[in-house]
Each structure stands twice: as C-alpha cells, then as structure tokens.
Design a protein around this motif. Structure first.
Motif, short mmCIF file in Angstrom:
data_model
loop_
_atom_site.label_atom_id
_atom_site.label_comp_id
_atom_site.label_asym_id
_atom_site.label_seq_id
_atom_site.Cartn_x
_atom_site.Cartn_y
_atom_site.Cartn_z
N ARG A 80 -6.00 -7.89 20.36
CA ARG A 80 -6.48 -7.55 19.03
C ARG A 80 -5.88 -8.51 17.96
NH1 ARG A 80 -5.92 -2.09 20.86
NH2 ARG A 80 -3.81 -2.00 19.94
N ALA A 81 -4.57 -8.82 18.11
CA ALA A 81 -3.95 -9.75 17.15
C ALA A 81 -4.61 -11.13 17.22
CB ALA A 81 -2.45 -9.87 17.44
N GLN A 82 -4.98 -11.60 18.43
CA GLN A 82 -5.64 -12.88 18.59
C GLN A 82 -7.02 -12.87 17.93
OE1 GLN A 82 -4.34 -15.63 19.75
NE2 GLN A 82 -6.23 -16.84 19.56
N GLN A 83 -7.76 -11.81 18.13
CA GLN A 83 -9.09 -11.69 17.50
C GLN A 83 -8.98 -11.66 15.96
OE1 GLN A 83 -11.00 -8.24 19.14
NE2 GLN A 83 -11.10 -9.12 21.25
N TYR A 84 -7.99 -10.96 15.45
CA TYR A 84 -7.79 -10.88 13.99
C TYR A 84 -7.44 -12.26 13.42
CZ TYR A 84 -5.92 -9.48 9.49
OH TYR A 84 -5.67 -9.39 8.13
N PHE A 85 -6.59 -13.00 14.17
CA PHE A 85 -6.23 -14.34 13.71
C PHE A 85 -7.44 -15.25 13.69
CE2 PHE A 85 -5.21 -18.64 15.26
CZ PHE A 85 -4.62 -19.13 14.12
N GLU A 86 -8.26 -15.20 14.71
CA GLU A 86 -9.44 -16.05 14.76
C GLU A 86 -10.41 -15.69 13.63
OE1 GLU A 86 -11.00 -15.51 18.67
OE2 GLU A 86 -9.46 -16.78 19.64
N LYS A 115 -4.41 -19.51 2.81
CA LYS A 115 -3.66 -20.07 3.92
C LYS A 115 -2.49 -19.18 4.32
CE LYS A 115 -3.99 -25.00 3.94
NZ LYS A 115 -3.28 -26.25 3.66
N ALA A 116 -1.94 -18.54 3.32
CA ALA A 116 -0.79 -17.65 3.63
C ALA A 116 -1.22 -16.49 4.51
CB ALA A 116 -0.18 -17.11 2.32
N ASP A 117 -2.37 -15.95 4.27
CA ASP A 117 -2.85 -14.82 5.09
C ASP A 117 -3.17 -15.29 6.51
OD1 ASP A 117 -2.54 -13.09 2.99
OD2 ASP A 117 -4.64 -13.27 2.33
#
Length: 592
Positions: free
Chosen positions: A182-188, A198-200
């Motif tokens: 889930r964290a990977q999907q949110y980052f993408e 950029k900070a987010d």
C-alpha cells in the motif's frame, strides 16, 4: 519489482508438514516401519491400550489371589476332615485301629493331611512367585507408563508451541507485506500527481521504503522461524516421538511377556507338587493293599475269645417217674448226706450253656472294673493281666535307666567335685529305688493273678467264681431294664435270654455249699412275674404267678435266692420276681 518479490515470498506458498487439529506424516520414498512409529497419530489410542494392558494384569493378579484363597480353604477343610475322623486318644476308638482295615483308614487320614499341606504350598508359592512379583511389577509399570506418556505429551506441546510461533511470524510477515504494498502504491500515486509538492512526494517515498524494510525484516524472521519449525518437526517425528513410542512398545511387550511367564509359573507351581501328591495317593493305595481280612478275623478271635470250654451234652431227664418229696428238714439233710442226687422241680440239667451275656455298661466306665479284671472272661482276663505286667515292666525299666544315669552322674561328681555335689542326687536315687520296689510288688501281684488264670495257683472260692463267672457282673437296674424289654406276650422266657443273667457255676460247688451250711431262714416271700427255666446248676425253675420264699436278697449281681419247699431252693433273676420282705427282718421292699 518489490511487489513481485513479496508475492513469491508469501507464507501461503510455503508447504507445511503440520496443520492445526491433526498430525500428518507424509514423507515420499520412505516405507512405513512395522514398529509403533507408524502409529504416531494414534497417541490417545495407545494411551488407552496400555491402560487396558495394566487392567488385564491386575485382573490376572486378582484371579490368582482368589485361586490361592480357594487352595487355602480347601486345605483347611481337608485338615478339618482328617482331624474329625482321627481316633481320640485314650478312647475306645483308638483300640479299634488295631485292625488292618482301620489302620489303612488312619493312614488315609494322615495322607490326606499331607495332601492338604501340598495345597497350602500351592497357595504360598502362588502368593510369593506370582501375586507378590506382579503387584510390584504393576506399580513399576504404572510409573514407567506415566513417564513415557508425559514425555510424549511434553513433545506434543513443544511442537504445537513451535507451530504457534510460526503462525505468528507468518501473519506478521503477511501484514508487513500488505503495508509495504500500500505504501508503494501511495508513493507512485503521489509521484505521478503534478499538483503535489516535492516535499509530499519525498515523504511518501520515505514511507514506502520504511514499509519495504519492515517487510524484509518480517520475511527474514519468518524464514528463520520456518526453518526452525521444520527442524523441530523433523526431530519430533523422526527422533523424539519414535523414541517415546519405542519405549512404550517395549514396555507393553515386557508386560505381555511378564503375564505369559506368570501363567507358566501358575502351571509350574501346580506341577511341582504333583509328585508329592502322587506319593500321598501311592501311600493310600499301599495302605489299602495292606488290608488283610484273614489277619483282622484272627484279631477278632484274640479280642473276644473268652477261654470257656464248649458245653457238654445235655442229660436226658425222665419225668415219667413221680418225684419223691419230703417235708421234714431232716429228710432233706439225710438225702444230701447220702450223697444222692434227686432231680428237682423243673428238671435242672448238669449240662451248662455258654454264658452269652451282654457286657455291663457300667463296667465300661473308667475304673468301674476290679483291679484284677475278674469281671472279664478267662482269656480276656489273661490278656489284660499280661498287658498290665508288660506295662509295669516297662515302667520298671524306665526307672532303672534313670537310676543308672543318676548313678553314673554321681560317680562323675565324686571323681570331679567341681562339676557338682554328689550328695545332691542321693534323694532322687532313693525315690527311684522306692518306685522300683513298688512297681516290682505290683508286678508280683499281677503275676500272681496271671498264674491263677493260667491254672498255676489254686482256684478262688465259690463266691468269687460266682462273681467272676460272667463276662461282667450285671447290676440290678440293667437287669431290670433288660427283663422288661424282653417280656413276651405269654410271659415266657427262653434259655437264650436267661443266659444274660445266669451264672456259670459248677454243680459240685452248690452241692457242697448246701451240704456244709445250715438251711437259711426265710426273710420274705416273692411272686414270679415270668416263667423261668433254670437249667444251670444253682438255679431253680419257676412258673409265672407262683409264690415262693425268699432266703437271700440280691447282692448286686442280679440274682435272688428263693426256696419252694425244704428240698428245693436256688437262684432266679431278681427282675423275674416281685419280692415282699418280712417287715420284722428287713423292712418291706419290692423289686420290679
């Protein structure tokens, strides 16, 4: 790429050898052993089976215990039976055991006593060799079984704990993988959005990397836990459990062997006493074969032979000639003085019958008979006197042996004063000398009576012969009861019956007594209750209802002396007359 790696390392793709709720042993290419290792999934059933085995062993112990109780009870009953039929000491029964048949019976009783002893041996051996040993073994078996199944449960609990740890590690790894995904999907998503700063985006990237690292750590932990569980599971199913089941199997097999050996011992205990029981039965058979009917018949002769001579021929008595009777006493004395015999009323015969007289019950009592055994027939009296002489001689020999021993002791004391005082035995020696002298006097007395019986001494007086001519003297009450029992409807009395109370007295003795003595005065009258044929010397015949004179009372031998007239008198059974004594002389008395 991370998603693919996480997918291939998912815990649901790992093949486990254990699932909750049951154990599965599935190893390809390995054959099942014939040992109990193949029953690893039947732990509970094996626990029940081994408990059943112990119950069987305890049941067998109970069976053997009841068998020993039966053997003891049987032995006790046999001993009581043997004791019940043993002859009592110093009793008539003990005398009966001189015959071969009764001696054989006594031997049978003794062997039955030994036979009972062998059953007691069976009980004792079974108690010590089977019950005692198995009882101890059962206690040890219970402790061993408890220990093995405790180890089995402990191993089972350990593998279940390892399984729970694996499950927890797997769930944690699965959760971390999902969080990283889930964290990977949110980052993408944040990286593709142009409106996001950029900070987010950097924050989302760092969060995805953190989750990915947590997933990697969980993966490593899960992999380590899995390897550890597989190792523990392998040891559990290939080392610990097989060892425990092997011990349980060996324990159960030892139990089976032990109960088989006990059953063999059960048979051996019986088999060991069979030779001794066989000897007991052989002795019974030997005793039975020793029964000698000829010997027993001869012993009957020796036991009851009286020594009386058979009776002579009975003289013919001519009743066709009228009997001459005189009234005066002088004619009676003259006729006796001439020595002529005149037949008396009733026709007494010179011949005498054997006195088949029943023994007086009173004489059977201890001490009832006279010391010289004069109440017995000649032959029996001779045996009793000889037996008494032999007993006295044995007593003399015992006393002499004691005297000789004390004399030797005295000599030793004289030679060696330190061993004892020689004067201390003088009193005992004096007592022994006195005892020996008394016993010798007793022997002389009984030998004198024995010589008299054997004809080496003059015979006794007529009165003594009159008292000892019977087998045993008849007392008044016994005679009365016998006479009443024998009363016939017509009042007759046969010679066979009268011989139970008449006396064996030679005719010359009574004739001499009448010649030497003055006629006795009458002391009363009597009435004949029954007819009595007095065919032996000294007796007189009477008819039922006849009145006669009494000249001599019953002296305790069952006979009363009566007179019909001046020249006819004699003895009749007291129970056959009713006596009325003269009040002036003896006082009124009646014998019935």
């Amino acid at each position: 790429m991370l998603s693919m790696e996480l997918a291939f390392s998912r815990p649901d793709k790992v093949r486990l050898l254990k699932q909750p709720g049951r154990l599965i042993h599935s190893i390809a290419g390995q054959s099942e052993s014939a040992a109990w290792n193949s029953l690893q999934d039947q732990f509970d059933n094996l626990e029940k089976h081994t408990q059943w085995g112990i119950d069987v062993l305890e049941k067998y112990i109970k069976f053997v215990k009841e068998r020993t109780e039966i053997e003891l009870s049987y032995a006790k009953q046999l001993r009581n039976l043997s004791k019940k039929y043993q002859p009592k000491k110093n009793s008539k029964e003990e005398e009966e055991y001189r015959y071969t048949s009764t001696r054989a019976f006594l031997a049978t009783l003794n062997e039955m006593n030994d036979y009972a002893g062998q059953h007691e041996v069976i009980s004792e051996n079974m108690t010590s060799l089977i019950i005692g040993e198995l009882t101890r073994y059962v206690q040890e078996l219970k402790q061993e079984r408890k220990s093995h199944f405790h180890d089995g449960r402990k191993a089972q609990q350990h593998i279940e704990t390892c399984w729970k740890q694996l499950e927890a590690s797997k769930r944690r790894f699965e959760r971390d993988c999902k969080e990283a995904d889930r964290a990977q999907q949110y980052f993408e998503k944040m990286d593709a959005d142009i409106n996001v700063t950029k900070a987010d985006v950097e924050k989302a990237r760092q969060q995805a990397q953190l989750r990915h690292q947590m997933a990697e750590d969980s993966k490593a932990e899960y992999s380590s836990t899995l390897q550890k569980f597989n190792s523990e599971q392998h040891d559990h199913y290939y080392t610990h459990i097989p060892n425990i089941f092997q011990k349980i199997q060996e324990m159960e097999e030892r139990r089976i062997v032990r109960i088989g050996e006990s059953m063999k011992t059960f048979a051996d205990v019986d088999r060991q006493v069979i030779p001794i029981i066989g000897k007991c039965l052989d002795e019974i058979t030997k005793a039975a074969e020793s029964v000698d009917h000829k010997n027993d018949s001869q012993m009957v002769i020796e036991a009851f032979k009286s020594g009386f001579e058979p009776p002579g021929d009975v003289d013919f008595e001519d009743f066709t000639q009228p009997m001459k009777r005189t009234i005066s006493e002088s004619s009676l004395s003259n006729s006796r003085g001439d020595g002529k015999y005149e037949p008396k009323f009733g026709g007494k015969s010179k011949g005498k019958l054997w006195p088949f007289i029943k023994k007086n019950k009173l004489s059977l009592k201890l001490g009832a008979g006279p010391e010289d055994f004069s109440n017995l027939p000649p032959e029996q009296r001779r045996k009793k006197l000889q037996q008494k002489v032999d007993e006295l001689n044995k007593d003399i020999q015992k006393e002499m042996d004691q005297r000789d021993a004390l004399t030797k002791m005295k000599d030793v004391y004289i030679k060696n004063p330190q061993m004892g005082d020689a004067a201390s035995v003088d009193h005992r020696l004096s007592e022994l000398e006195q005892n020996i002298e008394k016993l010798r006097l007793e022997v002389q007395k009984f030998e004198g009576w024995l010589a008299e019986v054997e004809g080496r001494l003059p015979s006794r007086t007529e009165q003594a012969r009159r008292q000892s001519g019977l087998y045993e003297a008849q007392n008044t009450s016994a005679v009365n009861s016998c006479a009443q029992d024998r009363e016939s409807p017509d009042g007759s009395y046969t010679e066979e019956q009268s011989q139970e109370t008449e006396m064996k007295v030679p005719a010359t003795d009574f004739d001499d007594e009448f010649d030497d003595e003055e006629p006795l005065p009458t002391i009363g009258t009597c009435k004949a209750l029954y007819t009595f044929e007095g065919q032996n010397e000294g007796t007189i015949s009477v008819a039922e209802g006849e009145m006669l004179y009494v000249i001599e009372e019953d002296k305790g031998d069952g006979w009363t002396r009566i007179r019909r007239n001046e020249d006819e008198e004699g003895y009749v059974p007291t129970s056959y007359v009713e006596v009325y004594l003269d009040k002036n002389a003896k006082g009124a008395m009646t014998y019935i």
